[in-house]
Scaffold this motif. Structure first.
Motif, PDB file in Angstrom:
ATOM      1  N   VAL A 121       9.036   3.560  -0.699  1.00 28.85           N
ATOM      2  CA  VAL A 121       8.442   2.231  -0.694  1.00 28.85           C
ATOM      3  C   VAL A 121       9.388   1.273  -1.423  1.00 28.85           C
ATOM      4  CG1 VAL A 121       6.424   0.869  -1.365  1.00 28.85           C
ATOM      5  CG2 VAL A 121       6.153   3.279  -0.761  1.00 28.85           C
ATOM      6  N   ASP A 122       9.597   0.084  -0.860  1.00 28.93           N
ATOM      7  CA  ASP A 122      10.463  -0.889  -1.526  1.00 28.93           C
ATOM      8  C   ASP A 122       9.689  -1.638  -2.605  1.00 28.93           C
ATOM      9  OD1 ASP A 122       8.928  -2.844  -0.262  1.00 28.93           O
ATOM     10  OD2 ASP A 122      10.407  -3.256   1.293  1.00 28.93           O
ATOM     11  N   LEU A 123      10.360  -2.556  -3.270  1.00 30.52           N
ATOM     12  CA  LEU A 123       9.746  -3.259  -4.390  1.00 30.52           C
ATOM     13  C   LEU A 123       8.647  -4.214  -3.954  1.00 30.52           C
ATOM     14  CD1 LEU A 123      12.903  -4.052  -6.563  1.00 30.52           C
ATOM     15  CD2 LEU A 123      11.260  -2.183  -6.823  1.00 30.52           C
ATOM     16  N   ALA A 153       3.444   2.694 -10.368  1.00 32.55           N
ATOM     17  CA  ALA A 153       4.846   3.107 -10.324  1.00 32.55           C
ATOM     18  C   ALA A 153       5.775   1.902 -10.382  1.00 32.55           C
ATOM     19  CB  ALA A 153       5.112   3.919  -9.064  1.00 32.55           C
ATOM     20  N   LEU A 154       5.425   0.824  -9.711  1.00 32.30           N
ATOM     21  CA  LEU A 154       6.242  -0.391  -9.736  1.00 32.30           C
ATOM     22  C   LEU A 154       6.280  -1.013 -11.131  1.00 32.30           C
ATOM     23  CD1 LEU A 154       5.204  -2.081  -6.343  1.00 32.30           C
ATOM     24  CD2 LEU A 154       7.449  -1.109  -6.934  1.00 32.30           C
ATOM     25  N   VAL A 179      12.139   4.956  -8.172  1.00 35.66           N
ATOM     26  CA  VAL A 179      13.496   5.378  -7.829  1.00 35.66           C
ATOM     27  C   VAL A 179      14.443   4.335  -8.427  1.00 35.66           C
ATOM     28  CG1 VAL A 179      15.150   5.780  -5.957  1.00 35.66           C
ATOM     29  CG2 VAL A 179      12.766   6.518  -5.708  1.00 35.66           C
ATOM     30  N   HIS A 180      15.426   4.794  -9.201  1.00 40.62           N
ATOM     31  CA  HIS A 180      16.298   3.874  -9.935  1.00 40.62           C
ATOM     32  C   HIS A 180      17.761   4.017  -9.504  1.00 40.62           C
ATOM     33  CE1 HIS A 180      12.703   4.369 -12.438  1.00 40.62           C
ATOM     34  NE2 HIS A 180      12.977   3.155 -12.931  1.00 40.62           N
ATOM     35  N   ARG A 181      18.470   2.930  -9.668  1.00 36.05           N
ATOM     36  CA  ARG A 181      19.909   2.909  -9.430  1.00 36.05           C
ATOM     37  C   ARG A 181      20.568   2.085 -10.524  1.00 36.05           C
ATOM     38  NH1 ARG A 181      23.005   1.317  -3.765  1.00 36.05           N
ATOM     39  NH2 ARG A 181      25.050   2.131  -4.399  1.00 36.05           N
ATOM     40  N   ARG A 184      18.121   0.348 -12.939  1.00 35.65           N
ATOM     41  CA  ARG A 184      17.106  -0.599 -12.458  1.00 35.65           C
ATOM     42  C   ARG A 184      16.326   0.023 -11.300  1.00 35.65           C
ATOM     43  NH1 ARG A 184      18.762  -3.356  -7.810  1.00 35.65           N
ATOM     44  NH2 ARG A 184      20.930  -2.909  -7.202  1.00 35.65           N
ATOM     45  N   MET A 185      15.055  -0.307 -11.234  1.00 33.63           N
ATOM     46  CA  MET A 185      14.221   0.234 -10.181  1.00 33.63           C
ATOM     47  C   MET A 185      14.524  -0.458  -8.856  1.00 33.63           C
ATOM     48  SD  MET A 185      10.037   0.430  -9.924  1.00 33.63           S
ATOM     49  CE  MET A 185       9.921   1.376 -11.443  1.00 33.63           C
ATOM     50  N   VAL A 186      14.685   0.362  -7.818  1.00 31.07           N
ATOM     51  CA  VAL A 186      14.946  -0.187  -6.485  1.00 31.07           C
ATOM     52  C   VAL A 186      13.843   0.158  -5.503  1.00 31.07           C
ATOM     53  CG1 VAL A 186      17.449  -0.268  -6.769  1.00 31.07           C
ATOM     54  CG2 VAL A 186      16.372   1.835  -5.917  1.00 31.07           C
ATOM     55  N   GLY A 187      12.938   1.023  -5.904  1.00 31.74           N
ATOM     56  CA  GLY A 187      11.855   1.403  -5.018  1.00 31.74           C
ATOM     57  C   GLY A 187      10.977   2.468  -5.645  1.00 31.74           C
TER      58      GLY A 187
END
Length: 206
Positions: A121-123, A153-154, A179-181, A184-187
């Motif tokens: 899921v995206d932001l 989660a967001l 999910v982080h990159r 920073r959270m990306v999804g």
């Protein structure tokens, strides 16, 4: 006649003894009833306490078994963070070719993990890829940002949620983590777990 009546009347001591005997019998009856009620109350309290203790112990077992089940899926977000295609898709959700690659990857991963479904899921709360992408009720493209586990989660609070899927109509446990990159959270990665077999085991063990 007066003398005969006096002779036929019971002496005063005998009358008092009868009254005392009757009083003693009433007291004994009252004590017996009170003791019987006390024994019943004590037995009921003990039974209730045993049931309460057994229920609490059973609940602890259920919680532990569910936690052990969900621990199997805690590694999924970490795996997805290591996949360059997943991260690239979250950065560029319009990349159709990459979306197909991620769909196939999630399909394999879900089969290996034994989950009901895994999706990304995206932001904005929109599903960009899902392991059920081949099905007519595919989650791809669905807006699920309103779901409590996605919202948590967001916000950076991974959470689980037991409920019925809005698309499939099937009950399950939804487990979501960010999910982080590069910090920073990306999804958000979500795994839906079918716990019907677990619930059947609980019922049989009850």
């Amino acid at each position: 006649a007066t003398e005969a009546a006096a002779v036929s009347s019971p002496p005063a001591p005998r009358l008092r003894r009868r009254r005392l005997a009757r009083l003693a019998w009433c007291v004994a009856l009252a004590v017996g009833v009170a003791l019987a009620y006390a024994a019943y109350w004590w037995t009921e309290q003990m039974s209730t306490e045993r049931l309460r203790a057994a229920g609490a112990q059973r609940l602890e077992v259920y919680a532990a078994s569910l936690e052990n089940l969900l621990d199997k899926y805690d590694f999924l977000p970490q795996m997805l963070e290591l996949d360059k295609d997943v991260l690239a898709l979250l950065e560029h959700p319009g990349d159709y070719a990459r979306q197909q690659e991620v769909n196939a990857y999630l399909e394999r991963l879900s089969r290996q993990a034994g989950s009901r479904i895994i999706y990304i899921v995206d932001l904005q709360g929109r599903t960009v890829a899902a392991s059920n992408w081949r099905h007519k009720d595919s989650f791809v493209g669905d807006d699920i940002g309103f779901r409590p586990y996605v919202q948590d989660a967001l916000r950076g609070h991974p959470n689980g949620f037991y409920g019925v899927g809005t698309t499939s109509g099937e009950p399950g446990y939804f487990y979501a983590r960010g999910v982080h990159r590069d910090g920073r959270m990306v999804g958000v990665a979500v795994a839906k777990v079918n716990i019907e077999e677990q619930e059947r085991g609980w019922v049989q063990g009850a």
